[in-house]
Design a protein around this motif. Structure first.
Motif, PDB file in Angstrom:
ATOM      1  N   GLY A 168       1.194  -2.729  -8.467  1.00 18.39           N
ATOM      2  CA  GLY A 168       0.775  -1.338  -8.511  1.00 18.39           C
ATOM      3  C   GLY A 168       1.890  -0.320  -8.534  1.00 18.39           C
ATOM      4  N   LEU A 169       3.172  -0.765  -8.540  1.00 19.19           N
ATOM      5  CA  LEU A 169       4.299   0.156  -8.623  1.00 19.19           C
ATOM      6  C   LEU A 169       4.595   0.474 -10.083  1.00 19.19           C
ATOM      7  CD1 LEU A 169       4.676  -1.621  -5.911  1.00 19.19           C
ATOM      8  CD2 LEU A 169       7.014  -0.750  -5.942  1.00 19.19           C
ATOM      9  N   HIS A 170       5.412   1.503 -10.290  1.00 22.93           N
ATOM     10  CA  HIS A 170       5.866   1.854 -11.634  1.00 22.93           C
ATOM     11  C   HIS A 170       7.385   1.706 -11.700  1.00 22.93           C
ATOM     12  CE1 HIS A 170       1.893   3.219 -12.569  1.00 22.93           C
ATOM     13  NE2 HIS A 170       1.938   4.250 -11.741  1.00 22.93           N
ATOM     14  N   PRO A 171       7.895   0.490 -11.972  1.00 27.87           N
ATOM     15  CA  PRO A 171       9.349   0.322 -12.062  1.00 27.87           C
ATOM     16  C   PRO A 171       9.906   0.902 -13.359  1.00 27.87           C
ATOM     17  CG  PRO A 171       8.234  -1.751 -12.514  1.00 27.87           C
ATOM     18  CD  PRO A 171       7.168  -0.777 -12.130  1.00 27.87           C
ATOM     19  N   VAL A 172      11.051   1.576 -13.244  1.00 27.27           N
ATOM     20  CA  VAL A 172      11.791   2.085 -14.397  1.00 27.27           C
ATOM     21  C   VAL A 172      13.218   1.570 -14.249  1.00 27.27           C
ATOM     22  CG1 VAL A 172      12.635   4.121 -15.618  1.00 27.27           C
ATOM     23  CG2 VAL A 172      10.356   4.159 -14.540  1.00 27.27           C
ATOM     24  N   VAL A 173      13.700   0.832 -15.233  1.00 30.61           N
ATOM     25  CA  VAL A 173      15.017   0.187 -15.152  1.00 30.61           C
ATOM     26  C   VAL A 173      16.046   0.999 -15.931  1.00 30.61           C
ATOM     27  CG1 VAL A 173      16.335  -1.905 -15.654  1.00 30.61           C
ATOM     28  CG2 VAL A 173      13.936  -2.083 -14.945  1.00 30.61           C
ATOM     29  N   VAL A 174      17.173   1.281 -15.293  1.00 34.36           N
ATOM     30  CA  VAL A 174      18.349   1.848 -15.969  1.00 34.36           C
ATOM     31  C   VAL A 174      19.466   0.829 -15.826  1.00 34.36           C
ATOM     32  CG1 VAL A 174      20.038   3.710 -16.032  1.00 34.36           C
ATOM     33  CG2 VAL A 174      17.658   4.221 -15.420  1.00 34.36           C
ATOM     34  N   HIS A 175      20.074   0.447 -16.919  1.00 39.33           N
ATOM     35  CA  HIS A 175      21.094  -0.620 -16.836  1.00 39.33           C
ATOM     36  C   HIS A 175      22.475  -0.112 -17.199  1.00 39.33           C
ATOM     37  CE1 HIS A 175      21.560  -1.110 -21.206  1.00 39.33           C
ATOM     38  NE2 HIS A 175      20.260  -0.893 -21.278  1.00 39.33           N
ATOM     39  N   GLY A 176      23.470  -0.813 -16.674  1.00 34.42           N
ATOM     40  CA  GLY A 176      24.853  -0.565 -17.038  1.00 34.42           C
ATOM     41  C   GLY A 176      25.318  -1.601 -18.048  1.00 34.42           C
ATOM     42  N   ALA A 195      15.716   9.400 -11.592  1.00 35.11           N
ATOM     43  CA  ALA A 195      14.918   9.260 -10.378  1.00 35.11           C
ATOM     44  C   ALA A 195      14.522  10.620  -9.827  1.00 35.11           C
ATOM     45  CB  ALA A 195      15.691   8.466  -9.323  1.00 35.11           C
ATOM     46  N   GLY A 196      15.453  11.575  -9.871  1.00 35.36           N
ATOM     47  CA  GLY A 196      15.149  12.917  -9.410  1.00 35.36           C
ATOM     48  C   GLY A 196      14.093  13.585 -10.275  1.00 35.36           C
ATOM     49  N   ALA A 197      14.223  13.437 -11.596  1.00 39.13           N
ATOM     50  CA  ALA A 197      13.263  14.056 -12.519  1.00 39.13           C
ATOM     51  C   ALA A 197      11.872  13.459 -12.360  1.00 39.13           C
ATOM     52  CB  ALA A 197      13.753  13.894 -13.960  1.00 39.13           C
ATOM     53  N   LEU A 198      11.804  12.168 -12.046  1.00 37.76           N
ATOM     54  CA  LEU A 198      10.517  11.488 -11.872  1.00 37.76           C
ATOM     55  C   LEU A 198       9.975  11.621 -10.453  1.00 37.76           C
ATOM     56  CD1 LEU A 198      11.330   8.196 -13.822  1.00 37.76           C
ATOM     57  CD2 LEU A 198       9.692   9.951 -14.539  1.00 37.76           C
ATOM     58  N   LYS A 199      10.775  12.231  -9.547  1.00 28.80           N
ATOM     59  CA  LYS A 199      10.416  12.315  -8.127  1.00 28.80           C
ATOM     60  C   LYS A 199      10.048  10.919  -7.593  1.00 28.80           C
ATOM     61  CE  LYS A 199      10.975  16.749  -7.681  1.00 28.80           C
ATOM     62  NZ  LYS A 199      12.218  16.999  -8.357  1.00 28.80           N
ATOM     63  N   ALA A 200      10.925   9.974  -7.861  1.00 25.18           N
ATOM     64  CA  ALA A 200      10.685   8.576  -7.511  1.00 25.18           C
ATOM     65  C   ALA A 200      10.584   8.386  -5.997  1.00 25.18           C
ATOM     66  CB  ALA A 200      11.801   7.695  -8.066  1.00 25.18           C
ATOM     67  N   LYS A 201       9.762   7.437  -5.587  1.00 19.10           N
ATOM     68  CA  LYS A 201       9.643   7.100  -4.168  1.00 19.10           C
ATOM     69  C   LYS A 201      10.925   6.437  -3.681  1.00 19.10           C
ATOM     70  CE  LYS A 201       6.705   6.579  -0.562  1.00 19.10           C
ATOM     71  NZ  LYS A 201       5.983   7.713   0.066  1.00 19.10           N
ATOM     72  N   ARG A 202      11.455   5.556  -4.503  1.00 16.89           N
ATOM     73  CA  ARG A 202      12.686   4.836  -4.180  1.00 16.89           C
ATOM     74  C   ARG A 202      13.557   4.725  -5.418  1.00 16.89           C
ATOM     75  NH1 ARG A 202      11.706   5.299   0.417  1.00 16.89           N
ATOM     76  NH2 ARG A 202      11.735   3.773   2.125  1.00 16.89           N
ATOM     77  N   GLN A 242       0.819  -1.206   0.000  1.00 13.10           N
ATOM     78  CA  GLN A 242       0.000   0.000   0.000  1.00 13.10           C
ATOM     79  C   GLN A 242       0.859   1.264   0.000  1.00 13.10           C
ATOM     80  OE1 GLN A 242      -2.300  -0.954   3.524  1.00 13.10           O
ATOM     81  NE2 GLN A 242      -4.090  -1.532   2.288  1.00 13.10           N
ATOM     82  N   HIS A 243       1.991   1.200   0.708  1.00 12.13           N
ATOM     83  CA  HIS A 243       2.899   2.353   0.804  1.00 12.13           C
ATOM     84  C   HIS A 243       3.437   2.745  -0.568  1.00 12.13           C
ATOM     85  CE1 HIS A 243       5.840   5.054   2.616  1.00 12.13           C
ATOM     86  NE2 HIS A 243       6.802   4.449   1.944  1.00 12.13           N
ATOM     87  N   TYR A 244       3.687   1.754  -1.422  1.00  8.83           N
ATOM     88  CA  TYR A 244       4.279   2.016  -2.731  1.00  8.83           C
ATOM     89  C   TYR A 244       3.264   2.030  -3.871  1.00  8.83           C
ATOM     90  CZ  TYR A 244       8.829   1.344  -0.557  1.00  8.83           C
ATOM     91  OH  TYR A 244       9.948   1.474   0.234  1.00  8.83           O
ATOM     92  N   ASP A 245       1.977   1.924  -3.566  1.00  3.25           N
ATOM     93  CA  ASP A 245       0.960   1.862  -4.609  1.00  3.25           C
ATOM     94  C   ASP A 245       1.033   3.091  -5.519  1.00  3.25           C
ATOM     95  OD1 ASP A 245      -1.320   0.806  -5.952  1.00  3.25           O
ATOM     96  OD2 ASP A 245      -2.587   2.235  -4.877  1.00  3.25           O
ATOM     97  N   ARG A 246       1.196   2.836  -6.825  1.00  3.49           N
ATOM     98  CA  ARG A 246       1.254   3.875  -7.862  1.00  3.49           C
ATOM     99  C   ARG A 246       2.457   4.808  -7.710  1.00  3.49           C
ATOM    100  NH1 ARG A 246      -5.227   5.427  -8.550  1.00  3.49           N
ATOM    101  NH2 ARG A 246      -5.937   3.281  -8.650  1.00  3.49           N
ATOM    102  N   GLU A 247       3.457   4.371  -6.990  1.00  2.00           N
ATOM    103  CA  GLU A 247       4.682   5.145  -6.850  1.00  2.00           C
ATOM    104  C   GLU A 247       5.741   4.632  -7.840  1.00  2.00           C
ATOM    105  OE1 GLU A 247       5.042   7.759  -5.127  1.00  2.00           O
ATOM    106  OE2 GLU A 247       3.568   7.690  -3.497  1.00  2.00           O
ATOM    107  N   THR A 248       6.633   5.526  -8.226  1.00  2.00           N
ATOM    108  CA  THR A 248       7.701   5.178  -9.165  1.00  2.00           C
ATOM    109  C   THR A 248       8.942   4.704  -8.410  1.00  2.00           C
ATOM    110  OG1 THR A 248       6.911   6.790 -10.783  1.00  2.00           O
ATOM    111  CG2 THR A 248       9.186   6.054 -11.020  1.00  2.00           C
TER     112      THR A 248
END
Length: 304
Positions: free
Chosen positions: A60-68, A213-220, A24-30
């Motif tokens: 319900g989270l919105h994961p965004v992956v950045v890879h090396g 992450a900063g631009a998206l104001k990500a939760k984590r 619930q804490h992360y619901d709809r969070e990036t």
């Protein structure tokens, strides 16, 4: 007396119930996930990562992956007969190296991760979408400027790293369109940027993840690497650090080597509006789930 399968069923139900407040804490969070070159590991590990990313989306989270992909780039350069040159631990990226880096990052690795996510999410119609910072000018960069002190004179001198860039602007609109679309998309971003003049640059993946992450104001923001997190002088895991304590860990020498830029990225991301950044071992099965949905977490958390 209950049999083993029934006991496992009760244990699973208990785990799900305990995870509910965190879900619930992360619901709809990036949540921005930096998937490191060393953390990628074997195919089985990559498949587990993809399945966990799909599960985050389904919860319900919105994961965004950045890879090396540093190790993969080095291997391809070696096969192509292109010699790598490093200055102060940083790879000098000439035109030939840049061409190989873009081919490996935006091509092989990026599409492979997106494909694993699509395969893992087939039943739930969750799809991975491979992108680079050049798409829709997601990542605008300028040439990175690095200096070092001359050991003899003590004077500052500039190091020319070639086509290595630093982000100056992140345009997250395309990412927002994907994560809020009617379909369940998971963006997978290769750390390639473009200058205002249109020149392609290689960018440190940790830096890209922090800026995005900063631009998206990500939760984590999760920095998946090949160590448990930040270790103190006795080799014990430091489970939580404030921004001030993270700076002190760098200044005092507790953080060394590759952990320094990771902490610097974490600090910058938190100061840009990310609630917290976690550095954790991406090789451990379900590390992301343990970090996000259990009381104890799985790495070192950096927050304001």
């Amino acid at each position: 007396m209950t049999d083993t399968s029934e006991q496992q069923g009760w244990a699973t139900a208990k785990t799900l119930a305990e995870a509910l407040p965190y879900i619930q804490h992360y619901d709809r969070e990036t949540v921005v996930i930096k998937y490191g070159g060393h953390a990628m590991g074997e195919e089985a590990v990559a498949k587990l990562f993809a399945a966990d990313a799909v599960l985050l989306k389904m919860l319900g989270l919105h994961p965004v992956v950045v890879h090396g992909g540093g190790p993969q780039i080095s291997a391809m350069l070696k096969r192509a007969g292109v010699e790598s040159t490093f200055v102060e631990g940083l790879r000098v990226t000439d035109a030939a190296t840049m061409e190989v880096a873009e081919m490996v990052l935006s091509g092989a690795i990026n599409k492979e991760i997106a494909n694993w996510i699509t395969l893992a999410g087939a039943e739930a119609d969750v799809r991975g979408v491979g992108l680079s910072g050049k798409d829709a000018r997601l990542i605008t960069v300028e040439k990175a400027r690095k200096t070092r002190k001359d050991p003899e004179t003590g004077a500052e001198e500039e190091i020319d790293l070639g086509f290595v860039g630093e982000p100056t602007r992140i345009d997250p609109q395309m990412i927002l369109n994907l994560i809020h679309a009617d379909h369940d998309y998971i963006p997978v971003v290769a750390p390639i940027g473009v200058s205002k003049e249109g020149q392609t640059y290689n960018v440190n993946a940790d830096t890209v993840a922090g800026a995005l992450a900063g631009a998206l104001k990500a939760k984590r923001m999760l920095l998946l690497t090949d160590v448990p997190g930040v270790l103190d002088k006795n080799g014990e895991l430091m489970r939580q650090l404030s921004v001030g304590e993270a700076r002190e860990a760098i200044a005092s020498g507790v953080a060394t080597g590759g952990m320094i830029p990771k902490l610097e990225t974490a600090i910058a991301a938190v100061e840009a509006g990310v609630e917290a950044v976690v550095i954790l071992d991406g090789r451990r099965p379900h590390a992301m789930l343990v970090e996000l949905f259990t009381e104890h977490g799985a790495g070192t958390l950096v927050r304001a």
